[in-house]
Design a protein around this motif. Structure first.
Motif, PDB file in Angstrom:
ATOM      1  N   THR A 188      47.070  58.443  46.547  1.00 10.13           N
ATOM      2  CA  THR A 188      45.895  59.715  45.447  1.00 10.13           C
ATOM      3  C   THR A 188      44.884  60.750  45.602  1.00 10.13           C
ATOM      4  O   THR A 188      44.686  61.591  45.209  1.00 10.13           O
ATOM      5  CB  THR A 188      45.580  58.940  44.026  1.00 10.13           C
ATOM      6  N   LEU A 189      44.200  60.384  47.047  1.00 10.27           N
ATOM      7  CA  LEU A 189      43.332  61.118  47.562  1.00 10.27           C
ATOM      8  C   LEU A 189      44.430  61.990  48.813  1.00 10.27           C
ATOM      9  O   LEU A 189      44.792  61.168  49.791  1.00 10.27           O
ATOM     10  CB  LEU A 189      41.695  60.022  48.398  1.00 10.27           C
ATOM     11  N   PRO A 190      43.923  63.009  48.584  1.00 11.99           N
ATOM     12  CA  PRO A 190      44.553  64.274  49.598  1.00 11.99           C
ATOM     13  C   PRO A 190      44.238  64.116  50.670  1.00 11.99           C
ATOM     14  O   PRO A 190      45.273  63.427  51.602  1.00 11.99           O
ATOM     15  CB  PRO A 190      44.517  65.304  49.165  1.00 11.99           C
ATOM     16  N   PHE A 191      43.210  63.957  51.000  1.00 11.79           N
ATOM     17  CA  PHE A 191      42.916  64.198  52.354  1.00 11.79           C
ATOM     18  C   PHE A 191      43.559  62.618  53.123  1.00 11.79           C
ATOM     19  O   PHE A 191      43.621  62.296  54.761  1.00 11.79           O
ATOM     20  CB  PHE A 191      41.548  64.108  53.204  1.00 11.79           C
ATOM     21  N   ILE A 192      43.751  61.228  52.271  1.00  4.73           N
ATOM     22  CA  ILE A 192      43.777  60.191  53.046  1.00  4.73           C
ATOM     23  C   ILE A 192      45.078  60.264  52.933  1.00  4.73           C
ATOM     24  O   ILE A 192      46.508  59.528  53.838  1.00  4.73           O
ATOM     25  CB  ILE A 192      44.055  59.016  51.490  1.00  4.73           C
ATOM     26  N   ALA A 193      46.400  61.687  52.133  1.00  8.35           N
ATOM     27  CA  ALA A 193      47.301  60.790  52.288  1.00  8.35           C
ATOM     28  C   ALA A 193      47.370  61.843  52.992  1.00  8.35           C
ATOM     29  O   ALA A 193      49.320  61.380  54.379  1.00  8.35           O
ATOM     30  CB  ALA A 193      47.918  61.877  50.825  1.00  8.35           C
ATOM     31  N   GLU A 194      47.017  62.723  53.986  1.00  2.45           N
ATOM     32  CA  GLU A 194      47.422  63.651  54.964  1.00  2.45           C
ATOM     33  C   GLU A 194      47.303  62.855  55.814  1.00  2.45           C
ATOM     34  O   GLU A 194      48.309  62.534  57.374  1.00  2.45           O
ATOM     35  CB  GLU A 194      46.904  64.784  54.926  1.00  2.45           C
ATOM     36  N   ARG A 195      46.675  61.924  55.931  1.00  7.19           N
ATOM     37  CA  ARG A 195      46.699  61.241  57.175  1.00  7.19           C
ATOM     38  C   ARG A 195      47.300  60.327  57.301  1.00  7.19           C
ATOM     39  O   ARG A 195      47.252  59.996  58.489  1.00  7.19           O
ATOM     40  CB  ARG A 195      44.698  60.596  57.512  1.00  7.19           C
ATOM     41  N   TRP A 196      47.691  59.930  56.552  1.00  8.01           N
ATOM     42  CA  TRP A 196      48.717  58.763  56.545  1.00  8.01           C
ATOM     43  C   TRP A 196      49.581  59.282  57.275  1.00  8.01           C
ATOM     44  O   TRP A 196      51.139  58.211  57.645  1.00  8.01           O
ATOM     45  CB  TRP A 196      48.830  58.212  54.627  1.00  8.01           C
ATOM     46  N   SER A 197      50.052  60.215  56.765  1.00 11.89           N
ATOM     47  CA  SER A 197      51.666  61.021  56.760  1.00 11.89           C
ATOM     48  C   SER A 197      51.567  60.958  57.906  1.00 11.89           C
ATOM     49  O   SER A 197      53.027  60.977  58.952  1.00 11.89           O
ATOM     50  CB  SER A 197      51.438  62.097  55.853  1.00 11.89           C
ATOM     51  N   ALA A 198      50.379  61.674  58.619  1.00 13.77           N
ATOM     52  CA  ALA A 198      50.689  61.697  60.385  1.00 13.77           C
ATOM     53  C   ALA A 198      50.824  60.591  60.529  1.00 13.77           C
ATOM     54  O   ALA A 198      51.458  60.978  61.978  1.00 13.77           O
ATOM     55  CB  ALA A 198      49.095  62.627  60.724  1.00 13.77           C
ATOM     56  N   ILE A 199      50.262  59.532  60.228  1.00 10.69           N
ATOM     57  CA  ILE A 199      50.235  58.403  60.855  1.00 10.69           C
ATOM     58  C   ILE A 199      52.224  57.915  61.066  1.00 10.69           C
ATOM     59  O   ILE A 199      52.278  56.992  62.056  1.00 10.69           O
ATOM     60  CB  ILE A 199      48.997  57.055  60.310  1.00 10.69           C
ATOM     61  N   CYS A 200      52.369  57.758  59.827  1.00  7.01           N
ATOM     62  CA  CYS A 200      53.538  57.403  59.684  1.00  7.01           C
ATOM     63  C   CYS A 200      54.943  57.885  60.137  1.00  7.01           C
ATOM     64  O   CYS A 200      55.437  57.998  61.234  1.00  7.01           O
ATOM     65  CB  CYS A 200      53.845  57.448  58.107  1.00  7.01           C
ATOM     66  N   THR A 201      54.677  59.204  60.658  1.00  9.29           N
ATOM     67  CA  THR A 201      55.107  60.910  61.556  1.00  9.29           C
ATOM     68  C   THR A 201      54.796  59.364  63.348  1.00  9.29           C
ATOM     69  O   THR A 201      55.918  59.988  63.780  1.00  9.29           O
ATOM     70  CB  THR A 201      54.125  61.949  61.976  1.00  9.29           C
ATOM     71  N   ARG A 202      54.175  59.077  63.292  1.00 10.48           N
ATOM     72  CA  ARG A 202      53.286  59.937  64.744  1.00 10.48           C
ATOM     73  C   ARG A 202      53.966  57.882  65.135  1.00 10.48           C
ATOM     74  O   ARG A 202      54.429  57.498  66.385  1.00 10.48           O
ATOM     75  CB  ARG A 202      52.030  59.159  65.264  1.00 10.48           C
ATOM     76  N   PHE A 203      54.670  56.603  64.503  1.00 11.31           N
ATOM     77  CA  PHE A 203      55.243  55.391  63.973  1.00 11.31           C
ATOM     78  C   PHE A 203      55.892  55.589  62.749  1.00 11.31           C
ATOM     79  O   PHE A 203      56.220  54.297  62.786  1.00 11.31           O
ATOM     80  CB  PHE A 203      53.561  54.829  63.847  1.00 11.31           C
TER      81      PHE A 203
END
Length: 392
Positions: free
Chosen positions: A226-241
């Motif tokens: 629900t925190l946008p800056f966390i969501a952005e980081r998480w999305s990049a990690i999920c794409t990377r892995f």
């Protein structure tokens, strides 16, 4: 010694210690090729109060799991982050590390719950503040040396502990005492090493408390998104892995968040130094603002994360229930020692002042030094399992 930036604290330019010290041991030999700030760090590491941090609450009261953080592991993690930033900025790493290691020494058992109980108990005796208690512990209560009380730390170390969050306009009684013994220029900003120790503390607990909260089952990754800056980081990690299950990616999120914040502090601090024209340590202290810290955008994100953590972890019903019990334990013990001081160890009884407020402050010194398990055991011995006083 590594080349320091001109605005770094230099141990060769230290304002010294309250008590003059011989440079040699009792047999005339030099105790290692260390400068003053390295000695400060080592004195913290070897102190009794530092060792007690291994059994003091960080987030979870008397945690059952071996993998949760306590004050000691938190302090070590803060020191690692602090040294990394200090090295990148050309600061004194040893002073930064010493400040990071010492910053939580004044915390009583059970974290903030214990602190609130002591604040209430000492309301008529000047109150209680864990930051000032850190300095009181290191300047008075630790007694490893034969000729003086305290660890006899450098001025720069005490100054950094006193005001790592900025100038102190209204010092508490404990800080006033320390300032009277060795004036700490409380109205000015602290060294950049102290400022970095402060932001390293924020970075460490902001992110590592997420880790512990998820491990305890009180937080979920979906809540964090629900925190946008966390969501952005998480999305990049999920794409990377993309081929890795989500649970295994949580440590990666924590590492990425820490790295993002550390790099932001370094870049922001370098820019502020340049923009402000800072060249010396005195320039840092006279800058009129915090130089070492987050950018404005990152500060907004960090405050949002803190607000989230209070709503979803620190004030979680399970946490609040445990905190209420812990507060009662500390309040009960203070009342017991006030009414029957002979319940304390003999060394504390024979030094108990007869007049207030010194009497209650002495009891608070004893209480603040307790670990969680010592306090729990003492409470059981005095009150029993039913919570009723077990003494006449």
């Amino acid at each position: 010694m590594t080349q320091l930036a001109r605005y770094a604290s230099d141990p060769r330019q230290s304002r010294g210690r309250l008590h003059d010290e011989a440079r040699a041991g009792s047999d005339g030999t030099i105790r290692g090729p260390r400068d003053d700030f390295q000695r400060d760090r080592d004195r913290i590491i070897h102190s009794i109060s530092f060792r007690r941090l291994r059994h003091k609450t960080q987030v979870f009261v008397a945690p059952d799991g071996d993998h949760y953080r306590v004050r000691l592991t938190h302090s070590l993690e803060v020191a690692q982050i602090g040294r990394t930033i200090a090295r990148a900025l050309g600061l004194n790493e040893d002073l930064t590390e010493a400040l990071c290691l010492a910053h939580d020494i004044g915390h009583p058992p059970f974290g903030h719950a214990g602190e609130y109980a002591l604040e209430e108990a000492l309301a008529d005796s000047g109150g209680f503040d864990h930051n000032a208690q850190t300095i009181r512990t290191l300047t008075k209560l630790e007694r490893p040396y034969p000729r003086w009380d305290g660890l006899n730390l450098t001025w720069e170390m005490l100054e950094g502990l006193a005001k790592h969050n900025g100038p102190v306009a209204r010092p508490t009684w404990a800080l006033e005492e320390a300032d009277a013994a060795m004036p700490l220029d409380l109205e000015s900003w602290p060294s950049l090493e102290a400022q970095i120790a402060s932001v390293a503390d924020d970075i460490a607990y902001d992110n590592h408390d997420i880790d512990d909260g998820i491990r305890a089952g009180l937080l979920s990754i979906d809540q964090l998104l629900t925190l946008p800056f966390i969501a952005e980081r998480w999305s990049a990690i999920c794409t990377r892995f993309s081929d890795i299950e989500r649970d295994r990616l949580i440590p990666e999120l924590i590492r990425d968040q820490i790295g993002l914040m550390v790099n932001n502090v370094i870049d922001t601090t370098v820019k502020r130094i340049k923009d402000t024209g800072i060249e010396t340590v005195d320039d840092i202290r006279g800058a009129g603002r915090m130089i070492g810290g987050f950018s404005d955008d990152m500060a907004i994100n960090e405050r949002a994360l803190k607000k989230f953590m209070y709503s979803n972890l620190y004030n979680h019903p399970e946490q609040m229930e445990a905190a209420d019990r812990a507060r009662d334990v500390v309040a009960d013990l203070v009342a017991a020692y006030r009414d029957k001081p002979e319940l304390m160890p003999e060394s504390w009884v024979v030094t108990l002042p007869t007049e207030e407020p010194d009497r209650m402050r002495h009891i608070a010194d004893f209480m603040a030094g307790m670990t969680d398990r010592y306090a729990s055991t003492a409470h059981m011995q005095i009150f029993g399992s039913n919570g009723e006083p077990g003494y006449e």
